[in-house]
Design a protein around this motif. Structure first.
Motif, PDB file in Angstrom:
ATOM      1  N   THR A 106       0.788  -1.125  -0.071  1.00 16.26           N
ATOM      2  CA  THR A 106       0.064   0.146   0.014  1.00 16.26           C
ATOM      3  C   THR A 106       0.792   1.264   0.122  1.00 16.26           C
ATOM      4  OG1 THR A 106      -0.192   0.244   2.519  1.00 16.26           O
ATOM      5  CG2 THR A 106      -1.879  -1.251   1.224  1.00 16.26           C
ATOM      6  N   ALA A 107       1.954   0.989   0.306  1.00 13.13           N
ATOM      7  CA  ALA A 107       3.115   2.388   0.275  1.00 13.13           C
ATOM      8  C   ALA A 107       3.091   2.694  -1.182  1.00 13.13           C
ATOM      9  CB  ALA A 107       4.246   2.032   1.005  1.00 13.13           C
ATOM     10  N   PRO A 108       3.272   3.999  -1.452  1.00  8.48           N
ATOM     11  CA  PRO A 108       3.787   4.607  -2.710  1.00  8.48           C
ATOM     12  C   PRO A 108       5.093   3.954  -3.019  1.00  8.48           C
ATOM     13  CG  PRO A 108       2.824   6.485  -1.344  1.00  8.48           C
ATOM     14  CD  PRO A 108       3.266   5.084  -0.167  1.00  8.48           C
ATOM     15  N   ASP A 109       5.034   3.837  -4.409  1.00 11.36           N
ATOM     16  CA  ASP A 109       6.401   3.375  -5.006  1.00 11.36           C
ATOM     17  C   ASP A 109       7.038   2.248  -4.378  1.00 11.36           C
ATOM     18  OD1 ASP A 109       6.101   5.453  -7.054  1.00 11.36           O
ATOM     19  OD2 ASP A 109       6.886   6.707  -5.502  1.00 11.36           O
ATOM     20  N   ALA A 110       6.300   1.203  -3.779  1.00  8.66           N
ATOM     21  CA  ALA A 110       6.806  -0.039  -2.807  1.00  8.66           C
ATOM     22  C   ALA A 110       7.385  -0.647  -3.874  1.00  8.66           C
ATOM     23  CB  ALA A 110       5.792  -0.542  -2.269  1.00  8.66           C
ATOM     24  N   ILE A 111       6.908  -0.892  -5.047  1.00 12.02           N
ATOM     25  CA  ILE A 111       7.295  -2.073  -6.035  1.00 12.02           C
ATOM     26  C   ILE A 111       7.973  -1.406  -7.444  1.00 12.02           C
ATOM     27  CG2 ILE A 111       6.647  -4.032  -7.380  1.00 12.02           C
ATOM     28  CD1 ILE A 111       5.751  -4.129  -4.434  1.00 12.02           C
ATOM     29  N   PRO A 112       9.103  -1.797  -7.335  1.00 10.15           N
ATOM     30  CA  PRO A 112       9.921  -1.401  -8.648  1.00 10.15           C
ATOM     31  C   PRO A 112       9.743  -1.823  -9.968  1.00 10.15           C
ATOM     32  CG  PRO A 112      11.427  -2.672  -7.546  1.00 10.15           C
ATOM     33  CD  PRO A 112       9.998  -2.721  -6.662  1.00 10.15           C
ATOM     34  N   GLY A 113       9.595  -1.312 -10.846  1.00 13.19           N
ATOM     35  CA  GLY A 113       9.586  -1.736 -12.271  1.00 13.19           C
ATOM     36  C   GLY A 113       8.010  -2.201 -12.883  1.00 13.19           C
ATOM     37  N   VAL A 114       7.915  -2.814 -14.146  1.00 10.39           N
ATOM     38  CA  VAL A 114       6.676  -3.255 -14.695  1.00 10.39           C
ATOM     39  C   VAL A 114       6.768  -4.645 -14.856  1.00 10.39           C
ATOM     40  CG1 VAL A 114       5.682  -1.070 -15.261  1.00 10.39           C
ATOM     41  CG2 VAL A 114       7.141  -2.322 -16.790  1.00 10.39           C
ATOM     42  N   PHE A 115       5.633  -5.571 -15.092  1.00 10.82           N
ATOM     43  CA  PHE A 115       5.679  -7.012 -15.205  1.00 10.82           C
ATOM     44  C   PHE A 115       4.689  -7.427 -16.340  1.00 10.82           C
ATOM     45  CE2 PHE A 115       7.033  -5.417 -10.950  1.00 10.82           C
ATOM     46  CZ  PHE A 115       8.255  -5.997 -10.702  1.00 10.82           C
ATOM     47  N   SER A 116       5.208  -8.710 -16.868  1.00 16.19           N
ATOM     48  CA  SER A 116       4.207  -9.111 -17.752  1.00 16.19           C
ATOM     49  C   SER A 116       2.875  -9.523 -16.809  1.00 16.19           C
ATOM     50  CB  SER A 116       4.895 -10.297 -18.578  1.00 16.19           C
ATOM     51  OG  SER A 116       6.298  -9.916 -18.855  1.00 16.19           O
ATOM     52  N   LEU A 117       3.238 -10.202 -15.744  1.00 11.26           N
ATOM     53  CA  LEU A 117       2.211 -10.852 -14.987  1.00 11.26           C
ATOM     54  C   LEU A 117       2.140  -9.837 -13.614  1.00 11.26           C
ATOM     55  CD1 LEU A 117      -0.282 -12.777 -14.052  1.00 11.26           C
ATOM     56  CD2 LEU A 117       1.898 -14.174 -13.381  1.00 11.26           C
ATOM     57  N   VAL A 118       1.030  -9.481 -13.276  1.00 11.55           N
ATOM     58  CA  VAL A 118       1.073  -9.087 -11.842  1.00 11.55           C
ATOM     59  C   VAL A 118      -0.290  -9.749 -11.298  1.00 11.55           C
ATOM     60  CG1 VAL A 118       0.270  -7.217 -10.338  1.00 11.55           C
ATOM     61  CG2 VAL A 118       1.961  -6.744 -12.267  1.00 11.55           C
ATOM     62  N   HIS A 119       0.020 -10.480 -10.027  1.00 11.98           N
ATOM     63  CA  HIS A 119      -0.535 -11.586  -9.440  1.00 11.98           C
ATOM     64  C   HIS A 119      -0.866 -11.329  -8.276  1.00 11.98           C
ATOM     65  CE1 HIS A 119      -1.622 -15.581  -7.290  1.00 11.98           C
ATOM     66  NE2 HIS A 119      -2.573 -15.487  -8.147  1.00 11.98           N
ATOM     67  N   ALA A 120      -2.100 -11.236  -7.545  1.00 13.38           N
ATOM     68  CA  ALA A 120      -2.413 -10.861  -6.071  1.00 13.38           C
ATOM     69  C   ALA A 120      -3.328 -11.927  -5.745  1.00 13.38           C
ATOM     70  CB  ALA A 120      -2.636  -9.766  -5.701  1.00 13.38           C
ATOM     71  N   ARG A 121      -3.326 -12.792  -4.692  1.00 15.18           N
ATOM     72  CA  ARG A 121      -4.396 -13.613  -4.255  1.00 15.18           C
ATOM     73  C   ARG A 121      -4.528 -13.594  -2.717  1.00 15.18           C
ATOM     74  NH1 ARG A 121      -3.476 -19.939  -5.341  1.00 15.18           N
ATOM     75  NH2 ARG A 121      -2.441 -19.915  -3.246  1.00 15.18           N
ATOM     76  N   PHE A 122      -5.805 -13.454  -2.464  1.00 17.24           N
ATOM     77  CA  PHE A 122      -6.193 -13.365  -1.130  1.00 17.24           C
ATOM     78  C   PHE A 122      -5.386 -12.130  -0.204  1.00 17.24           C
ATOM     79  CE2 PHE A 122      -6.970 -18.204  -1.547  1.00 17.24           C
ATOM     80  CZ  PHE A 122      -8.343 -17.931  -2.247  1.00 17.24           C
TER      81      PHE A 122
END
Length: 275
Positions: A106-122
Motif C-alpha cells: 500500500t506504500a507509494p512506489d513500494a514495487i519497482p518496475g513493470v511486469f508481464s504478470l501481476v498476481h495477487a491472491r487473498f
C-alpha cells in the motif's frame, strides 16, 4: 497472503499482527493448506492466459511462495518478484529466478518496475482503499501484460441453511472485518474495477473446493477459525462451544456446506500503439 496494511476499521488492526501472525506456530502450514486447495486452479488459469517462458512476474502477498515457485518450475517464466510484508516463509527455499522483496504494497512506489504478470491472491480483501490499489496494480502491468486477482467470495447468506459451519463462517467474516478490515462483500465488483483501471478483455471465474473430511480446505478453515477465535467470539454470534461444534462438523460425513469460493479475475493492459 499477508501483504496487508492497516485496516480501515475503528480498531485499525493488521493482518499478520492482530490475527494470523507469521511467528505463531503452524501459520506457514495454515497458508499451505490454502495453497493445496487453490494452487492448481490458479496455475491452470495462469497457464491458460499464456504465462510462460520469457514472462517477468510479480506475485504480491506471496505467503509461502507456492505460486511463485510453480511459475518458475512448471510454467518456466523468466523471473518472479515475490512480495510480502513478512518474507520469512519465502526465504526458506530460494530457487533460481526468484527474488524476494519485503514491502507494504500500500506504500507509494513500494514495487519497482513493470511486469508481464501481476498476481495477487487473498490480499486485497484485507486492505482498505481497494479501488486505488487496483489502479496502482494495473500501473505495474507492462503493455500487453495481464493483471490477475483472486479473492474470497462468501457463499453463506441469510437463506443458507443454518449449520454449525455456516454459523461460524458468518461470525468469522464479521469478526475479521471488525478486527482487521477484511471485507469480501465488494469482491464481485472486481471485473468492473479492472475495466475502470483501463484494462481490456476482462473476465472472471469462481472455484469452490469441496469440503471433505480431512481435505486441505477443511483443515485450512479449522486452523483459520482457531487463529481468529477471539475475533469471532467478540461478535457475540458464537461461543467456544459453537466453534468446537463447527470443527467437529467440518470433519464429519454430516457436513453439507459450501466453502468460500475463490473469484479469479483478469484483465489485459493495452499494447502501446496500434496492435
Amino acid at each position: 497472503m499477508s501483504g496487508a496494511a492497516r485496516g480501515d476499521t475503528p480498531g485499525g488492526g493488521r493482518y499478520g499482527e492482530a490475527v494470523f501472525r507469521p511467528e505463531q506456530a503452524g501459520e506457514g502450514e495454515r497458508i499451505d493448506f490454502g495453497a493445496l486447495a487453490y494452487d492448481d486452479t490458479t496455475m491452470a488459469r495462469l497457464r491458460a492466459l499464456g504465462v510462460g517462458p520469457g514472462w517477468h512476474c510479480l506475485d504480491l502477498g506471496a505467503g509461502t511462495g507456492t505460486v511463485s515457485r510453480r511459475l518458475l518450475e512448471e510454467a518456466g517464466v523468466a523471473s518472479v518478484l515475490a512480495v510480502d510484508r513478512d518474507v520469512r516463509f519465502l526465504s526458506v527455499r530460494p530457487v533460481p529466478g526468484l527474488d524476494v522483496l519485503e514491502a507494504d504494497i500500500t506504500a507509494p512506489d513500494a514495487i519497482p518496475g513493470v511486469f508481464s504478470l501481476v498476481h495477487a491472491r487473498f490480499v486485497l480483501m484485507h486492505l482498505p482503499e481497494r479501488d486505488r490499489l487496483i489502479t496502482a496494480l494495473a500501473e505495474l502491468v507492462a503493455p500487453g501484460g495481464v493483471l490477475v486477482l483472486g479473492d474470497a467470495v462468501d457463499l453463506t447468506s441469510d437463506r443458507t441453511p443454518r449449520t454449525p459451519y455456516s454459523a461460524v463462517m458468518r461470525a468469522m467474516w464479521q469478526g475479521l472485518r471488525a478486527t482487521i478490515g477484511t471485507d469480501v462483500s465488494w469482491v464481485p465488483s472486481y471485473p468492473h474495477l479492472l475495466r475502470g483501471a483501463g484494462l481490456e478483455s476482462v473476465a472472471a471465474e469462481i472455484h469452490v473446493p469441496p469440503l471433505l473430511p480431512g481435505s486441505p480446505i477443511s483443515r485450512f478453515w479449522t486452523d483459520t477459525w482457531e487463529r481468529s477465535r477471539a475475533a469471532m467470539l467478540a461478535t457475540g454470534l458464537v461461543d467456544d462451544a459453537a466453534v468446537d461444534e463447527a470443527v467437529r462438523y467440518l470433519d464429519s460425513d454430516e457436513c453439507a456446506a459450501l466453502s468460500a469460493g475463490m473469484l479469479t479475475v483478469w484483465g489485459w493492459k493495452p499494447e502501446e500503439g496500434p496492435r
